[in-house]
Write an enzyme that holds these catalytic residues in place. Structure first.
Site, PDB file in Angstrom:
ATOM      1  N   ASP A  49     -39.020 136.057  41.070  1.00  0.00           N
ATOM      2  CA  ASP A  49     -38.361 136.009  42.371  1.00  0.00           C
ATOM      3  C   ASP A  49     -37.875 137.405  42.762  1.00  0.00           C
ATOM      4  OD1 ASP A  49     -36.931 134.302  44.543  1.00  0.00           O
ATOM      5  OD2 ASP A  49     -35.357 135.599  43.751  1.00  0.00           O
ATOM      6  N   TYR A  54     -34.279 143.997  48.211  1.00  0.00           N
ATOM      7  CA  TYR A  54     -33.799 144.459  46.914  1.00  0.00           C
ATOM      8  C   TYR A  54     -34.227 145.905  46.677  1.00  0.00           C
ATOM      9  CZ  TYR A  54     -33.036 139.479  45.830  1.00  0.00           C
ATOM     10  OH  TYR A  54     -32.630 138.153  45.833  1.00  0.00           O
ATOM     11  N   SER A 151     -32.955 130.087  51.714  1.00  0.00           N
ATOM     12  CA  SER A 151     -31.899 130.472  50.791  1.00  0.00           C
ATOM     13  C   SER A 151     -30.556 130.438  51.500  1.00  0.00           C
ATOM     14  CB  SER A 151     -32.151 131.885  50.242  1.00  0.00           C
ATOM     15  OG  SER A 151     -31.112 132.289  49.362  1.00  0.00           O
ATOM     16  N   TRP A 204     -29.598 130.843  42.123  1.00  0.00           N
ATOM     17  CA  TRP A 204     -29.309 132.210  41.727  1.00  0.00           C
ATOM     18  C   TRP A 204     -27.881 132.311  41.197  1.00  0.00           C
ATOM     19  CZ3 TRP A 204     -25.654 135.339  44.346  1.00  0.00           C
ATOM     20  CH2 TRP A 204     -25.225 134.897  45.608  1.00  0.00           C
ATOM     21  N   LEU A 207     -25.192 132.363  35.910  1.00  0.00           N
ATOM     22  CA  LEU A 207     -24.183 132.839  34.951  1.00  0.00           C
ATOM     23  C   LEU A 207     -23.007 133.492  35.674  1.00  0.00           C
ATOM     24  CD1 LEU A 207     -26.506 134.344  32.180  1.00  0.00           C
ATOM     25  CD2 LEU A 207     -25.565 132.033  32.364  1.00  0.00           C
ATOM     26  N   ALA A 208     -22.864 133.200  36.974  1.00  0.00           N
ATOM     27  CA  ALA A 208     -21.751 133.727  37.768  1.00  0.00           C
ATOM     28  C   ALA A 208     -21.622 135.239  37.608  1.00  0.00           C
ATOM     29  CB  ALA A 208     -20.444 133.020  37.403  1.00  0.00           C
ATOM     30  N   ARG A 227     -21.600 144.929  35.277  1.00  0.00           N
ATOM     31  CA  ARG A 227     -21.750 144.804  36.728  1.00  0.00           C
ATOM     32  C   ARG A 227     -20.430 145.013  37.452  1.00  0.00           C
ATOM     33  NH1 ARG A 227     -25.778 139.558  37.403  1.00  0.00           N
ATOM     34  NH2 ARG A 227     -27.236 140.177  35.763  1.00  0.00           N
ATOM     35  N   GLY A 284     -31.458 137.558  36.113  1.00  0.00           N
ATOM     36  CA  GLY A 284     -31.723 138.982  36.097  1.00  0.00           C
ATOM     37  C   GLY A 284     -31.431 139.502  34.702  1.00  0.00           C
TER      38      GLY A 284
END
Length: 338
Positions: A49, A54, A151, A204, A207-208, A227, A284
């Site tokens: 995806d 991006y 989305s 998406w 995992l928050a 992140r 990701g």
């Protein structure tokens, strides 16, 4: 890896998909990102995806290079349209002009003559829905996409889009919402509507944004290189989760994961995949080993007792307001991620 149909369509996808929005991060080299794609392939992931926005279109180019030489028929490649891809007034949105120009650019960057699912990245209230759906139908009928998806559309928007898709003889097969044990917004309205229509969920941030890996500790600074410390990685989206109450409850899940023989990330991903409406969860990665480990959650079955324990821990801090879907537009934090 396990595989299943995307909603009620005939398209089969891997239960864990690889998403490469992280490819736009300036501090991650191309070599590492290509290694992540290779790790995904080695783990049995066939669903990839991406989106034209991006990395300001660089992510599509990188994914195309990483998949070069792979048998195209053995892959499911998904991309999205909506976001600004240039300085012009028509370089964004879901107008016919932008959709038809964007699919041409995406295919060129990806190095393929078609994508499997072409997704409307957000709803565009400034364009008649009929115009948007007719343009997407032309994309499908010209062979540039097999299916379409959306989305972060609301339940009503999905119903309207699905009805038009049927009239135009194309298949709207998927919705891509944010969804995790901490973000349960789609459960009240979006998921029931999609279940009625046979639309599968490509979720998406399962995992928050890394919070459900347990690496962020209450009362502590975020780990260097995570992140939360990198504006390119969606730190603005993470801000709402980095509260001691939330982080403390996430730490309470670690014994449950250990008892089940799982990492906390695997437990959290298995929780998402247990929802019957979820066809695949997009992950990701900044390192190949993350994909290798997390992909193992695809075959995990969480029993009702464990699910109840997880819900008891996270329930008080989980977001459930269905109105938050409407806040996932182009001006909200993190909208570029999903």
């Amino acid at each position: 890896m396990e595989y299943g149909h995307l909603g009620h369509s005939g398209l089969i996808v891997s239960r864990v998909a690889f998403g490469n929005w992280l490819s736009g991060s300036s501090d991650r080299g191309e070599e590492t990102q290509i290694a992540c794609v290779r790790a995904a392939l080695d783990a049995g992931i066939t669903t990839f995806d991406t989106a034209d926005v991006y990395g300001d279109t660089r992510a599509e180019e990188l994914l195309g290079r990483a998949l070069r030489g792979e048998r195209r028929e053995g892959l499911e490649i998904l991309t999205k349209v909506f976001a600004p891809t240039g300085p012009g007034r028509n370089d964004l949105g879901l107008s016919r002009k932008h959709i038809l120009e964007s699919i041409t650019g995406s295919l060129r960057r990806l190095g393929t003559d078609h994508v499997d699912v072409y997704q409307a990245h957000r709803f565009d209230p400034s364009v008649p829905l009929e115009e948007t759906m007719e343009a997407l139908a032309d994309v499908v009928h010209s062979g540039k996409a097999h299916y379409i998806g959306v989305s972060e559309w609301t339940a009503d928007q999905i119903r309207r889009g699905h009805a038009l898709a049927r009239e135009l003889r194309i298949s709207l097969v998927s919705n891509q919402p944010q969804y995790s044990a901490l973000w349960r917004v789609p459960e009240a309205e979006v998921m029931p509507a999609c279940a009625e229509l046979g639309v599968g969920q490509i979720v998406w941030s399962p995992l928050a944004q890394g919070v459900l890996t347990g690496k962020y500790l209450p009362g502590r600074q975020a780990p260097a290189g995570s992140r939360a410390t990198d504006s390119n990685d969606g730190s603005e989206l993470l801000a709402g989760w980095l509260k001691d109450e939330v982080l403390g409850r996430v730490q309470e899940l670690k014994p449950l994961a250990a008892e089940a023989g799982l990492t906390l990330a695997q437990l959290s991903l298995a929780w998402v995949l247990r929802n019957p409406g979820v066809s695949t969860a997009v992950l990701g990665a900044s390192r190949p080993e993350q994909i290798t480990s997390n992909a193992e959650a695809a075959g995990v079955r969480l029993d009702d007792d464990l699910m109840a324990k997880i819900d008891a821990v996270l329930g008080p801090v989980a977001e459930r307001d269905p109105g938050r879907t409407r806040e996932s537009g182009p001006t909200s934090p993190g909208w570029r991620l999903g």
